[in-house]
Write an enzyme that holds these catalytic residues in place. Sequence first.
Site, PDB file in Angstrom:
ATOM      1  N   SER A   1     100.530  44.640 -25.255  1.00 48.80           N
ATOM      2  CA  SER A   1     100.974  44.862 -24.290  1.00 48.80           C
ATOM      3  C   SER A   1     100.384  45.463 -23.268  1.00 48.80           C
ATOM      4  O   SER A   1     100.323  45.393 -22.236  1.00 48.80           O
ATOM      5  CB  SER A   1     103.089  45.654 -23.714  1.00 48.80           C
ATOM      6  OG  SER A   1     103.199  44.284 -23.972  1.00 48.80           O
TER       7      SER A   1
ATOM      8  N   LYS B   1     103.675  52.182 -15.957  1.00 47.83           N
ATOM      9  CA  LYS B   1     104.656  50.856 -16.136  1.00 47.83           C
ATOM     10  C   LYS B   1     105.995  50.946 -15.576  1.00 47.83           C
ATOM     11  O   LYS B   1     106.317  52.412 -16.032  1.00 47.83           O
ATOM     12  CB  LYS B   1     104.195  50.217 -17.218  1.00 47.83           C
ATOM     13  CG  LYS B   1     105.409  49.378 -17.782  1.00 47.83           C
ATOM     14  CD  LYS B   1     104.874  48.643 -18.564  1.00 47.83           C
ATOM     15  CE  LYS B   1     105.474  47.075 -19.450  1.00 47.83           C
ATOM     16  NZ  LYS B   1     104.566  47.661 -20.961  1.00 47.83           N
TER      17      LYS B   1
ATOM     18  N   SER C   1     103.149  42.459 -21.608  1.00 48.07           N
ATOM     19  CA  SER C   1     103.850  42.961 -20.209  1.00 48.07           C
ATOM     20  C   SER C   1     103.872  43.920 -19.624  1.00 48.07           C
ATOM     21  O   SER C   1     103.859  44.297 -18.522  1.00 48.07           O
ATOM     22  CB  SER C   1     105.635  43.378 -21.558  1.00 48.07           C
ATOM     23  OG  SER C   1     104.837  45.091 -21.949  1.00 48.07           O
TER      24      SER C   1
HETATM   25  N1  GLN Z   1     103.858  40.446 -26.725  1.00 46.98           N
HETATM   26  C1  GLN Z   1     104.784  40.468 -27.252  1.00 46.98           C
HETATM   27  C2  GLN Z   1     106.085  40.405 -26.822  1.00 46.98           C
HETATM   28  O1  GLN Z   1     106.486  39.829 -26.415  1.00 46.98           O
HETATM   29  C3  GLN Z   1     103.639  41.801 -26.838  1.00 46.98           C
HETATM   30  C4  GLN Z   1     104.935  43.139 -26.530  1.00 46.98           C
HETATM   31  C5  GLN Z   1     104.350  44.436 -25.905  1.00 46.98           C
HETATM   32  O2  GLN Z   1     103.630  45.106 -26.633  1.00 46.98           O
HETATM   33  N2  GLN Z   1     105.264  45.257 -25.421  1.00 46.98           N
HETATM   34  O3  GLN Z   1     106.632  41.454 -27.706  1.00 46.98           O
END
Ligand code: GLN
Length: 472
Positions: free
Chosen positions: A173, A74, A149
């Site tokens: 994420s 990532k 994400s």
């Molecule tokens: N969907 C969650 C957010 O938008 C988690 C994102 C993440 O785990 N980086 O914060």
Amino acid sequence: MTIDQVREGLLARRWSATELATEALRFAEAENPRTNAYLHFCPERALEAARRVDQRIAHGEDPGALAGVPVAVKDVILTQGVRTTCGSKLLAGYVPPYDATAIVRLERAGGVILGKTNCDEFAMGSSTENSAFGPVRNPVDPSRVPGGSSGGSAAAVAQGTAVVSLGSDTGGSVRQPASFCGVVGVTPTYGRVSRYGLTAFASSLDHIGPFARTVKDAATVLRVIAGRDPADSTSADAPVPDYPAHLDGHVKGLKLGLPREYLKDLTSETGDLISRGVEVLKRGGCEVREISLPATDYAIACYYIIATAEASSNLARYDGVRYGFRSSGSDTLSDMYRNTRGEGFGAECKRRIMLGTYVLSHGYYDAYYLKAQKVRSLIARDFANAFQEVDAIVAPVSPFPAFRLGEKVDDPIGMYLSDIYTITGSLAGIPCMSVPCGTTAQGLPVGMQILTRHFDETTMFRLADAYEKTAI
Ligand code: GLN
């Protein structure tokens, strides 16, 4: 291929790591236009890593647990000399001067990093639509999102362009895109994996975690990257078990908890698939009982206060002064800051910086931020109480399977609400993972979440592996 298959082929001299890396790069580059999973490739670095593996094999040395394995990473995890953008215009041209600890460990174990994967900007989002470089498409159904994400890392493994990948998980994420794409995704205990070189979003919640096609492969990667790192004071000084060696299929007598609060708002298809998953574990000898996590209702509010507060502070460093994008043509220093941040950040990052600045501001700090920290303790206590009674908790990952591109972009609150089942585990800092548990009538994958006590990844992997072996 699995990690074991790559290894067997290497040791039997059916292929060299260099041949494998060359073919993997060719295939990944050819497939990428279908998903936009990768933002950029690093062929020189990949071939150099592969050459080292070939050399070790030629010298009769142990080539490492990930020898020759094609890995995708990532783009929030720093790679020395290889562009790391965090899915943001602000870092579009940023080339880090050092490697994250997880990267050093991956390569030391023989892993071959092919390239960097697309993600929501600074890991903020649940669909990968917040990337400044265009969304990722779900390989299972290109009209749908891969989750987020870490959508690019999940898609890379699902489409078979990488054997394993690394993502980051702050509130879901890794687990949610794993669920949406039909692969395994793991969020280890907070502190299990060093965050050195992981771009900070919400430091008290950020984790690096692996994606893989099998539980064993995910366990192998975690074993490689886990463990104390002097460069991260929050990394835990706890021994790292040989996770893959514990995958003996034995789950008889383990007590599983089903949280009452998690099962009420599911779509029926997701609920049915989770119930069937639980039945499989019951047949393996697990005892199942209902448990309660009463603070669940407050989890979304709590997370979106703490995460945005920390984000507003962490993102303050992107000011155009030392590195990254700088807006041109400003007359004063404050204009330069303002223009750089105004032009550089996307809408979601701005929303979170504003929210976070607000909840930390004088006069509101006690009412919001401090209150959220107290609620976080209640959520952690719910889990601690549950783990007095059960060894693991089984839950959904997401209320619904992969949604269509564009379906939720204009509804940030709706997007936040979809994180309900993943953020609780993140706030408690416990290990949690998603393991594929079937598909809906439309063929969309659904993941089952398994959560265990702090530092008990072994039980989590054992359950997921036993499930995977029985269910397939
Ligand atoms: N969907 C969650 C957010 O938008 C988690 C994102 C993440 O785990 N980086 O914060």
